[in-house]
Design a protein around this motif. Structure first.
Motif, short mmCIF file in Angstrom:
data_model
loop_
_atom_site.label_atom_id
_atom_site.label_comp_id
_atom_site.label_asym_id
_atom_site.label_seq_id
_atom_site.Cartn_x
_atom_site.Cartn_y
_atom_site.Cartn_z
N ASN A 2 95.54 56.66 6.34
CA ASN A 2 94.91 56.99 7.89
C ASN A 2 93.29 56.93 6.34
O ASN A 2 93.80 56.09 4.93
CB ASN A 2 94.95 58.94 7.50
N GLN A 4 91.00 58.52 4.07
CA GLN A 4 90.58 59.66 3.52
C GLN A 4 90.29 59.35 1.92
O GLN A 4 89.74 59.46 0.66
CB GLN A 4 91.69 60.59 3.21
N VAL A 18 85.61 57.53 13.85
CA VAL A 18 84.61 58.80 14.84
C VAL A 18 83.08 58.47 14.82
O VAL A 18 83.23 58.41 13.29
CB VAL A 18 85.94 60.11 14.69
N GLN A 23 82.53 63.48 17.78
CA GLN A 23 83.38 64.49 16.59
C GLN A 23 84.36 65.17 17.64
O GLN A 23 85.04 65.92 17.59
CB GLN A 23 82.59 65.11 15.78
N GLY A 26 86.73 63.23 19.24
CA GLY A 26 87.54 62.68 18.59
C GLY A 26 87.90 60.79 19.13
O GLY A 26 88.89 60.29 18.95
N LEU A 28 87.94 57.15 19.08
CA LEU A 28 87.42 56.16 18.58
C LEU A 28 87.33 55.01 18.85
O LEU A 28 87.30 54.23 20.02
CB LEU A 28 89.56 56.06 17.96
N HIS A 45 87.54 64.85 5.82
CA HIS A 45 87.74 64.16 7.35
C HIS A 45 86.90 63.02 6.69
O HIS A 45 87.45 62.39 8.32
CB HIS A 45 86.26 64.68 7.34
N GLY A 46 87.41 61.71 5.90
CA GLY A 46 87.78 60.67 6.22
C GLY A 46 86.82 60.07 5.62
O GLY A 46 85.19 60.60 6.10
N ARG A 58 83.26 58.16 10.01
CA ARG A 58 84.44 58.24 8.86
C ARG A 58 85.53 57.80 9.80
O ARG A 58 86.04 57.75 10.83
CB ARG A 58 84.64 60.04 9.64
N LYS A 60 88.95 57.18 10.58
CA LYS A 60 90.75 58.02 10.69
C LYS A 60 91.79 57.18 10.76
O LYS A 60 93.26 57.79 10.08
CB LYS A 60 90.71 58.63 12.53
N HIS A 61 91.40 55.66 10.92
CA HIS A 61 93.04 54.60 10.48
C HIS A 61 93.00 53.54 10.28
O HIS A 61 91.59 52.78 10.81
CB HIS A 61 93.52 54.32 12.03
#
Length: 64
Positions: A2, A4, A18, A23, A26, A28, A45-46, A58, A60-61
Motif C-alpha cells: 500500500n 502509506q 486516487v 475519492q 475510489g 484508480l 490515506h496514502g 494519493r 493506493k498501490h
C-alpha cells in the motif's frame, strides 16, 4: 504494497492513485511518480504524489 509509507515510494515507481475527484468512487489512476508531495513519513490515506502527466493523488498501490 500500500502507499502509506513515504520510504516505499520513489520517483519513477509505477503506482495506482486516487485523484481528488475520484475519492467518492475510489476509481484508480495508474501512472509513474514524478514528485512526492507528502512530507511526513506516513499517511493513513496514502502518500500524495504528482505523476509524470501532472495528475495529483494519493497512492493506493505500488505496482511491481
Amino acid at each position: 504494497m500500500n502507499g502509506q509509507k513515504r520510504n516505499q515510494i520513489k520517483p519513477g515507481d509505477k503506482v495506482d492513485i486516487v485523484l481528488k475527484k475520484d475519492q467518492q468512487t475510489g476509481e484508480l489512476t495508474r501512472g509513474v511518480v514524478k514528485d512526492l508531495l507528502t512530507k511526513s513519513a506516513n499517511h493513513p490515506h496514502g502518500i500524495k504524489v504528482r505523476l509524470e502527466d501532472g495528475q495529483v493523488g494519493r497512492v493506493k498501490h505500488i505496482v511491481k
